[in-house]
Design an enzyme around this catalytic site. Structure first.
Site, PDB file in Angstrom:
ATOM      1  N   HIS A   1     -52.519 -70.645 -50.707  1.00  0.00           N
ATOM      2  CA  HIS A   1     -51.060 -70.236 -50.362  1.00  0.00           C
ATOM      3  C   HIS A   1     -50.698 -71.178 -49.263  1.00  0.00           C
ATOM      4  CE1 HIS A   1     -47.426 -68.133 -50.570  1.00  0.00           C
ATOM      5  NE2 HIS A   1     -47.243 -68.367 -49.114  1.00  0.00           N
ATOM      6  N   CYS A   2     -49.600 -72.268 -49.518  1.00  0.00           N
ATOM      7  CA  CYS A   2     -49.068 -73.213 -48.506  1.00  0.00           C
ATOM      8  C   CYS A   2     -48.014 -72.762 -47.637  1.00  0.00           C
ATOM      9  CB  CYS A   2     -49.079 -74.386 -49.039  1.00  0.00           C
ATOM     10  SG  CYS A   2     -48.398 -75.644 -47.820  1.00  0.00           S
ATOM     11  N   PRO A   3     -47.858 -72.181 -46.733  1.00  0.00           N
ATOM     12  CA  PRO A   3     -46.820 -71.957 -45.804  1.00  0.00           C
ATOM     13  C   PRO A   3     -45.751 -73.004 -45.652  1.00  0.00           C
ATOM     14  CG  PRO A   3     -48.426 -72.105 -44.292  1.00  0.00           C
ATOM     15  CD  PRO A   3     -49.212 -72.077 -45.728  1.00  0.00           C
TER      16      PRO A   3
END
Length: 628
Positions: free
Chosen positions: A462-464
């Site tokens: 999951h890429c912020p």
């Protein structure tokens, strides 16, 4: 807590080892079943003991000799009960074929064999008994049906199976307790509460006697894990029980600081309480989203002020730090994308406001000879046009990474229940391959993202920075985003160097590194600040893109698989390497990942990872594996 149980007329819930009758139960179950391997002669065993230990031949011998399988023992427990609690499926089939009553009540708790199997968590036995017509809605001596027992003891797979077979997710027991209330009160883990919430359970129902909601019961039990889940599911924090107590009142009675703080925050978020001005500011997302833009500008602005006193500037920076330190929203992972956006905004502002004309203007021929080749003047067509093209590509790939489907695994309500039943009846309803939140069978290489709360096919991470998961649907766009972001940062660094070359009376070749550094910092503090931002972001973007390319090309795996390879059976992991069945060689890995076709000259292998559930090694195939 005991007061609540007594007032409700609840019999205290027994742990499995406390189930009566004790005389047979302890002898047949709690001792190690492997003892039978040390006993050669079963001919003297009675049928109850033989049933408990699963000695099929001895049981059949006694039944054929005339023993009535319906006959209960002196404690009103039948053979079917003992077979069910000890998970003896072959004996259950045999006894039912000989006339055993599948829903016979027995024991001190007046339970059916299905109740006994449910308490022990024997999913395979529950499935078998229900195939023979066992009724899971019958209540035992405590007034509980099977779904309530499964929720109490945390048997998530049984809860899922019973609901999929038609049990009401909001069914109340004799005391008005629902499965969610029991899970909140008795099970200190995310499941089965998370599963029940996925089935759209009514979170704000109250029980019959106390009018306690599930949130009340979670607070009474100090169940912090479930409290968080219930608050996320919009449980009513202002609900009152029959005494007029809210969950917050109960938390204050127990003097639990964690529960008090979380419940108060939930009330404030729903507008029940009036928070302080600072808290309202923190909760104002419009204000907080703009904070990174303001902070980045302030750092450069303060440095650029025409003030000789560093003490004054230091005080101003301290004020900025205090403001940021107290702004928790800015420091959370959800705001990282805004931080990067803020940096990019000021980089582009700097480029178009300061660099656009400087890079185009004619340079002093005398100065050019002292310039590095990298910093030499370049015409508009070779600097600004590529920069604008790179910007379009960057925005496009960012948008696709942010908004496109990363590979969400979807299923209808009917499909979810069908999957649960199929997995349970084939003995495969295991939480390692079944997601208790999404209620789906997880395809190979997929993972449930705790941030997005959904299962993603070929999950990478999951890429912020893009505010989305990276998976099979958008991984290529994410790589494009990193590449063009790196190019933009390089252009920004080139622009800063060109600016210093034109406006600052200094030369790296003549003055040396440290003098050059102090001169450019004092010549234009804002530009120096932008250059520092560019260097910092260049480092992490470069490292990230190199790691990604190494995993894609050299290993043929995702970030999640690399970090958790030992959890997956299809990887062969040693101290120094990971052998992946998806690794086809560097060139083929890149072709398949980026789907390179080269006008039809190359044929990439495309796989729909949302529908691939198993993998088998294929010794005859060059690829080394088959997807099934």
């Amino acid at each position: 807590m005991e007061e609540y149980e007594k007032e409700a007329g609840c019999v205290p819930i027994l742990h499995p080892e406390e189930i009566k009758p004790q005389s047979h139960y302890n002898h047949g179950y709690s001792e190690n079943v492997s003892r039978k391997n040390h006993v050669d002669d079963y001919s003297t065993w009675d049928i109850v003991k033989a049933t408990q230990y699963g000695i099929f031949e001895r049981c059949r011998e006694l039944v054929e000799a005339g023993f009535d399988v319906r006959q209960p023992d002196k404690e009103n427990v039948t053979l079917l009960h003992w077979a069910a609690i000890n998970n003896r499926i072959d004996l259950v089939k045999y006894y039912i074929s000989k006339g055993a009553i599948v829903d016979q009540l027995g024991g001190d708790l007046n339970s059916t064999p299905l109740h006994w199997a449910t308490r022990q968590g024997h999913l395979s036995m529950v499935v078998q008994l229900m195939k023979y017509g066992a009724d899971p809605s019958l209540i035992d001596g405590e007034g509980c049906s099977c779904v309530h027992l499964a929720a109490q003891f945390g048997h998530t797979s049984i809860v899922a199976y019973l609901i999929a077979k038609g049990q009401d997710v909001d069914m109340m027991d004799q005391n008005g307790m629902t499965p969610l209330m029991w899970a909140a009160y008795r099970t200190h883990s995310v499941d089965p509460t998370r599963l029940l919430l996925t089935f759209n359970v009514s979170v704000n129902l109250g029980d019959k006697y106390h009018k306690n909601t599930a949130l009340h019961w979670a607070v009474l039990a100090g169940n912090t894990t479930v409290i968080s889940l219930l608050l996320d599911a919009n449980a009513n924090v202002d609900a009152q029980n029959i005494k007029g107590e809210t969950p917050l009142d109960l938390a204050k009675q127990r003097k639990n600081v964690w529960m008090i703080n979380h419940l108060q925050e939930a009330r404030q978020a729903k507008g029940y309480d009036s928070p302080s001005y600072l808290k309202r500011l923190k909760m104002d997302k419009k204000v907080m989203l703009g904070t990174p833009f303001v902070v980045i500008w302030l750092v450069g602005f303060i440095a650029d002020l025409d003030i000789d006193s560093w003490l004054i500037k230091g005080i101003m920076y301290a004020g900025v730090w205090v403001a940021v330190h107290n702004s928790r929203y800015v420091l959370t992972p959800h705001s990282l994308r805004t931080c990067l956006t803020g940096v990019s905004f000021w980089m582009y502002t700097t480029w178009f406001y300061w660099f656009w004309n400087d890079i185009l203007q004619e340079e002093d021929p005398v100065f050019v000879q002292f310039s590095l080749n990298l910093c030499a003047h370049l015409p508009f067509a070779t600097v600004h046009v590529p920069f604008l093209i790179n910007t379009l590509a960057l925005f496009y790939n960012f948008g696709k990474s942010w908004k496109s489907d990363p590979g969400i695994i979807k299923a209808s309500e009917e499909q979810k229940k069908k999957t649960i039943v199929e997995l349970a009846e084939t003995g495969s309803l295991d939480l390692s391959i079944f997601c208790s939140t999404c209620l789906i069978r997880k395809p190979i290489r997929s993972k449930h993202c705790a941030v997005c709360n959904r299962c993603i096919a070929k999950f990478d991470h999951h890429c912020p920075w893009v505010g989305n998961c990276v998976g099979s649907g958008n991984h290529r766009y994410f790589m494009g985003y990193l590449f063009f972001l790196l190019c933009m940062i390089c252009w920004m660094m080139y622009g800063c160097i060109s600016y210093w070359r034109i406006h600052c009376a200094t030369s790296y070749a003549k003055d040396g590194f440290w003098l050059y550094l102090t001169q450019i910092a004092s010549c234009s503090p804002w530009m120096f600040w932008m250059f520092l931002n560019s260097v910092f972001h260049f480092m992490w973007v470069a490292v990230l893109i190199m790691c990604q390319l190494y995993q894609i090309a050299a290993l043929g795996i995702t970030t999640n698989e690399r970090m958790n390879a030992r959890r997956y059976k299809h990887f062969k992991v040693t101290a120094t390497s990971i052998e992946s069945p998806f690794n086809h060689g560097c060139i083929r890995n890149l072709i398949d990942f980026f789907e390179i076709r080269c006008c039809g000259l190359i044929r990439p292998v495309t796989v729909d990872w949302t529908t691939q559930y198993t993998i088998e090694y294929d010794q005859t195939s060059g690829s080394g594996y088959q997807l099934v």
